[in-house]
Design a protein around this motif. Structure first.
Motif, PDB file in Angstrom:
ATOM      1  N   GLU A 170       0.829  -1.201   0.000  1.00  0.00           N
ATOM      2  CA  GLU A 170       0.000   0.000   0.000  1.00  0.00           C
ATOM      3  C   GLU A 170       0.866   1.254   0.000  1.00  0.00           C
ATOM      4  N   LYS A 171       0.360   2.275  -0.646  1.00  0.00           N
ATOM      5  CA  LYS A 171       1.018   3.576  -0.641  1.00  0.00           C
ATOM      6  C   LYS A 171      -0.023   4.643  -0.393  1.00  0.00           C
ATOM      7  N   ILE A 172       0.215   5.498   0.586  1.00  0.00           N
ATOM      8  CA  ILE A 172      -0.727   6.574   0.846  1.00  0.00           C
ATOM      9  C   ILE A 172      -0.474   7.694  -0.157  1.00  0.00           C
ATOM     10  N   LEU A 173      -1.522   8.119  -0.821  1.00  0.00           N
ATOM     11  CA  LEU A 173      -1.419   9.141  -1.861  1.00  0.00           C
ATOM     12  C   LEU A 173      -1.825  10.519  -1.367  1.00  0.00           C
ATOM     13  N   LEU A 174      -2.715  10.559  -0.403  1.00  0.00           N
ATOM     14  CA  LEU A 174      -3.187  11.839   0.111  1.00  0.00           C
ATOM     15  C   LEU A 174      -3.549  11.706   1.575  1.00  0.00           C
ATOM     16  N   LYS A 175      -2.932  12.532   2.399  1.00  0.00           N
ATOM     17  CA  LYS A 175      -3.318  12.630   3.803  1.00  0.00           C
ATOM     18  C   LYS A 175      -4.151  13.881   3.972  1.00  0.00           C
ATOM     19  N   ASP A 176      -5.331  13.712   4.531  1.00  0.00           N
ATOM     20  CA  ASP A 176      -6.200  14.875   4.706  1.00  0.00           C
ATOM     21  C   ASP A 176      -7.188  14.600   5.821  1.00  0.00           C
ATOM     22  N   ASP A 177      -7.362  15.562   6.699  1.00  0.00           N
ATOM     23  CA  ASP A 177      -8.322  15.421   7.794  1.00  0.00           C
ATOM     24  C   ASP A 177      -9.718  15.769   7.296  1.00  0.00           C
ATOM     25  N   GLY A 178     -10.250  14.886   6.479  1.00  0.00           N
ATOM     26  CA  GLY A 178     -11.576  15.082   5.916  1.00  0.00           C
ATOM     27  C   GLY A 178     -12.146  13.751   5.466  1.00  0.00           C
ATOM     28  N   ASN A 179     -13.348  13.813   4.887  1.00  0.00           N
ATOM     29  CA  ASN A 179     -14.021  12.616   4.374  1.00  0.00           C
ATOM     30  C   ASN A 179     -13.785  12.544   2.872  1.00  0.00           C
ATOM     31  N   ASN A 180     -12.752  11.790   2.475  1.00  0.00           N
ATOM     32  CA  ASN A 180     -12.348  11.693   1.080  1.00  0.00           C
ATOM     33  C   ASN A 180     -12.701  10.325   0.516  1.00  0.00           C
ATOM     34  N   SER A 181     -12.928  10.280  -0.795  1.00  0.00           N
ATOM     35  CA  SER A 181     -13.170   9.013  -1.483  1.00  0.00           C
ATOM     36  C   SER A 181     -12.610   9.095  -2.888  1.00  0.00           C
ATOM     37  N   VAL A 182     -12.281   7.945  -3.458  1.00  0.00           N
ATOM     38  CA  VAL A 182     -11.782   7.878  -4.833  1.00  0.00           C
ATOM     39  C   VAL A 182     -12.975   7.838  -5.771  1.00  0.00           C
ATOM     40  N   ALA A 183     -13.024   8.798  -6.706  1.00  0.00           N
ATOM     41  CA  ALA A 183     -14.164   8.888  -7.619  1.00  0.00           C
ATOM     42  C   ALA A 183     -13.843   8.404  -9.024  1.00  0.00           C
ATOM     43  N   ALA A 184     -12.572   8.541  -9.466  1.00  0.00           N
ATOM     44  CA  ALA A 184     -12.200   8.112 -10.822  1.00  0.00           C
ATOM     45  C   ALA A 184     -10.682   8.031 -10.928  1.00  0.00           C
ATOM     46  N   VAL A 185     -10.215   7.211 -11.872  1.00  0.00           N
ATOM     47  CA  VAL A 185      -8.791   7.060 -12.171  1.00  0.00           C
ATOM     48  C   VAL A 185      -8.635   7.129 -13.687  1.00  0.00           C
ATOM     49  N   ASN A 186      -7.604   7.847 -14.169  1.00  0.00           N
ATOM     50  CA  ASN A 186      -7.431   7.950 -15.614  1.00  0.00           C
ATOM     51  C   ASN A 186      -6.788   6.693 -16.181  1.00  0.00           C
ATOM     52  N   ASP A 187      -6.621   6.650 -17.514  1.00  0.00           N
ATOM     53  CA  ASP A 187      -6.180   5.445 -18.212  1.00  0.00           C
ATOM     54  C   ASP A 187      -4.875   4.874 -17.681  1.00  0.00           C
ATOM     55  N   ASP A 188      -3.868   5.725 -17.511  1.00  0.00           N
ATOM     56  CA  ASP A 188      -2.556   5.214 -17.115  1.00  0.00           C
ATOM     57  C   ASP A 188      -2.314   5.275 -15.616  1.00  0.00           C
ATOM     58  N   GLY A 189      -3.351   5.627 -14.840  1.00  0.00           N
ATOM     59  CA  GLY A 189      -3.234   5.622 -13.389  1.00  0.00           C
ATOM     60  C   GLY A 189      -2.376   6.728 -12.823  1.00  0.00           C
ATOM     61  N   THR A 190      -2.162   7.789 -13.578  1.00  0.00           N
ATOM     62  CA  THR A 190      -1.324   8.892 -13.100  1.00  0.00           C
ATOM     63  C   THR A 190      -2.136  10.022 -12.478  1.00  0.00           C
ATOM     64  N   LYS A 191      -3.440  10.002 -12.710  1.00  0.00           N
ATOM     65  CA  LYS A 191      -4.311  11.043 -12.157  1.00  0.00           C
ATOM     66  C   LYS A 191      -5.541  10.377 -11.553  1.00  0.00           C
ATOM     67  N   ILE A 192      -5.964  10.873 -10.414  1.00  0.00           N
ATOM     68  CA  ILE A 192      -7.195  10.388  -9.806  1.00  0.00           C
ATOM     69  C   ILE A 192      -8.056  11.579  -9.410  1.00  0.00           C
ATOM     70  N   ILE A 193      -9.354  11.356  -9.415  1.00  0.00           N
ATOM     71  CA  ILE A 193     -10.292  12.379  -8.947  1.00  0.00           C
ATOM     72  C   ILE A 193     -10.779  11.967  -7.575  1.00  0.00           C
ATOM     73  N   ILE A 194     -10.678  12.887  -6.642  1.00  0.00           N
ATOM     74  CA  ILE A 194     -11.056  12.648  -5.256  1.00  0.00           C
ATOM     75  C   ILE A 194     -12.287  13.468  -4.925  1.00  0.00           C
ATOM     76  N   SER A 195     -13.262  12.840  -4.304  1.00  0.00           N
ATOM     77  CA  SER A 195     -14.451  13.542  -3.816  1.00  0.00           C
ATOM     78  C   SER A 195     -14.274  13.799  -2.326  1.00  0.00           C
ATOM     79  N   ARG A 196     -14.526  15.037  -1.922  1.00  0.00           N
ATOM     80  CA  ARG A 196     -14.401  15.414  -0.515  1.00  0.00           C
ATOM     81  C   ARG A 196     -15.720  16.015  -0.043  1.00  0.00           C
ATOM     82  N   SER A 197     -16.285  15.453   1.001  1.00  0.00           N
ATOM     83  CA  SER A 197     -17.560  15.935   1.529  1.00  0.00           C
ATOM     84  C   SER A 197     -17.389  17.301   2.178  1.00  0.00           C
TER      85      SER A 197
END
Length: 496
Positions: A170-197
């Motif tokens: 496992e590798k942590i990609l984002l540390k944040d004191d919030g309610n985050n979730s993974v919403a999408a990943v691009n083709d080559d896995g270099t970009k992700i979209i994060i949803s934050r409540s």
């Protein structure tokens, strides 16, 4: 839709009926099926295509808990893959043929991830701390990585992780004191979209683009009003999603880069265009990586309508263009669609479908033939489907004149029995019919930001078989009727 202008006069008897059933005659119908039979009705959901598109993995509770089964599309033959005491919560078929799934232990909601062969056998656990909650997000296109949110660092917050499926690293990609979730990943896995409540408004979130190489976090959806941004999917020059930002209902949006030749995701280089904006919420968007189709559902007064747009990706730089006219996909009847998903070659789409008189099953739409077919047939515990009841949609005026909708289920036979002296006039001189009175159950959904929808409810059907009517309103604060309506019960308005 029927309008009940004088519901105030019938609502008091409804409440009285609930508490004083002795005042009324025996139920209109006498059910011959037991409560155990109704609660034993099975369902199927969460379809996931095999890499070759010939089989579908899905979840069903045929054994008592939700487990993974596989159905061969052409023959209809099924086989069971897992057999746990606990419910399996999701399943994804990976490109190499293995199945990724999640389950919690003893209902503690702390989901752990597992791998298993599509032929069954022993499952390999990928996450092991039962005190940690892991929320599945997405799988990379090559199936090598799983992206997810976890409260491992701090039980109050969810950080973003990436896991190597083979090694379990496992590798942590984002540390944040919030309610985050993974919403999408691009083709080559270099970009992700994060949803934050959001933390200050209800039903409010934001989307952020995380560039993994630079660890740069870009705010994609700045806004002022309480808004939701959901189901994002990467396309060649932007993102498609559903959002009600600045609108009453969620529309299908395309957030495009103005200059697609550069890797600039700043707001100065982005523009938002509407692909479809019905006067109802767009939900359940499904699209393959840079695919040629985008499928989505429209929640029209609680019923689902299913549509798709064609997409073409071409040019230099690459851009994605969508057809202007949405094509409607036929459904078995009026009901609810869940989990639409496209096969890898996009020749077929699978989805779960239920209605007031149909328990949930998996259906397939063939884009070539334009036909739908049912591929699972969940058991109804010996109950004749003809005894199930569909509701009617009614509206009534609230204390302040606000129009409120509700689903009203009449037990079989109630509409055919009329009391003596069956007609009279109200104060305005309008004639109305007095139908036979039956006990009524008032069912108010939870949430409160939720929606009563006409799906299959075995408990409703049991009470209907015993002669009870069901009155299920979408009280103010319910979703599905626009942003204004949803926020009518905020803070001090909750008691309204």
């Amino acid at each position: 839709m029927k309008h009940f202008r004088n519901l105030y006069y019938i609502f008091i008897p409804i409440i009285a009926v609930c508490f004083l059933p002795d005042l009324f005659a025996h139920p209109v119908t006498a059910g011959k099926y037991s409560i155990e039979q109704y609660l034993s009705i099975k369902s199927a959901s969460s379809p996931s295509f095999s890499p070759d598109g010939r089989e579908i993995a899905y979840l069903t509770n045929v054994t008592g808990t939700s487990q993974i089964w596989i159905v061969d599309i052409s023959s209809g033959r099924t086989r069971q893959v897992t057999n746990f005491e606990d419910n399996v919560s999701f399943v994804r078929w990976l490109p190499d043929g293995r199945l990724l799934f999640g389950k919690a232990r003893g209902g503690d909601e702390n989901t752990q991830f597992f791998l298993i062969s599509s032929k069954g056998g022993n499952a390999r656990q990928l996450t092991g701390d039962s005190s940690v909650r892991n929320n599945f997000g997405a799988v990379s296109r090559d199936g090598k990585f799983v992206f997810f949110a976890s409260n491992k660092r701090n039980r109050n917050y969810f950080d973003i992780y990436r896991m190597d499926v083979d090694s379990g690293e496992e590798k942590i990609l984002l540390k944040d004191d919030g309610n985050n979730s993974v919403a999408a990943v691009n083709d080559d896995g270099t970009k992700i979209i994060i949803s934050r409540s959001g933390t200050e408004k209800s039903l409010d979130n934001d989307l952020y683009l995380l560039e993994l190489h630079t660890q740069k976090l870009i705010h994609l959806t700045p806004h002022e009003d309480a808004s939701e941004f959901s189901d994002p999917h990467f396309v060649a020059d932007g993102v498609v999603m559903a959002s009600n930002s600045g609108r009453e209902f969620s529309a299908l949006l395309n957030l495009k880069k103005k200059n697609a030749a550069i890797d600039d995701w700043s707001n100065e280089n982005l523009s938002a265009g509407i692909l479809d904006a019905p006067k109802w919420d767009v939900t359940d968007i499904s699209m393959n990586h840079n695919g040629g189709k985008i499928v989505y559902s429209v929640n029209r007064e609680g019923f689902s309508e299913l549509y798709f747009l064609r997409a073409i990706t071409a040019g230099k730089p690459l851009i994605t263009v969508f057809s202007k006219k949405a094509l409607k996909i036929p459904l078995p009847e009026r009901g609810i669609v869940a989990g639409p998903t496209l096969s890898r070659d996009e020749s077929k789409m699978a989805f779960a479908f239920s209605s007031p008189v149909r328990n949930s099953d998996i259906w397939i739409y063939d884009f070539r033939s334009g036909k739908i077919s049912q591929i699972t047939k969940s058991d109804r515990s010996g109950i004749d489907a003809k005894t199930f009841v569909s509701p009617e949609l009614i509206t009534y005026k609230s204390f302040d004149g606000l129009s409120v909708s509700a689903w009203f289920y009449r037990p079989i036979g109630a509409d055919r029995i009329v009391a003596k002296g069956n007609s009279s006039q109200n104060r305005e001189g309008a004639t109305f019919i007095r139908a036979a009175r039956v006990p009524v159950i008032v069912s108010v959904h939870g949430g409160p930001e939720s929606q009563e929808r006409p799906g299959f409810n075995p408990l409703y059907q049991y009470y209907l078989s015993r002669g009870f009517a069901i009155f299920a309103p979408n009280v103010r604060g319910s979703t599905g009727y626009g942003k204004y309506y949803t926020h009518l019960d905020d803070v001090r308005n909750r008691e309204d």
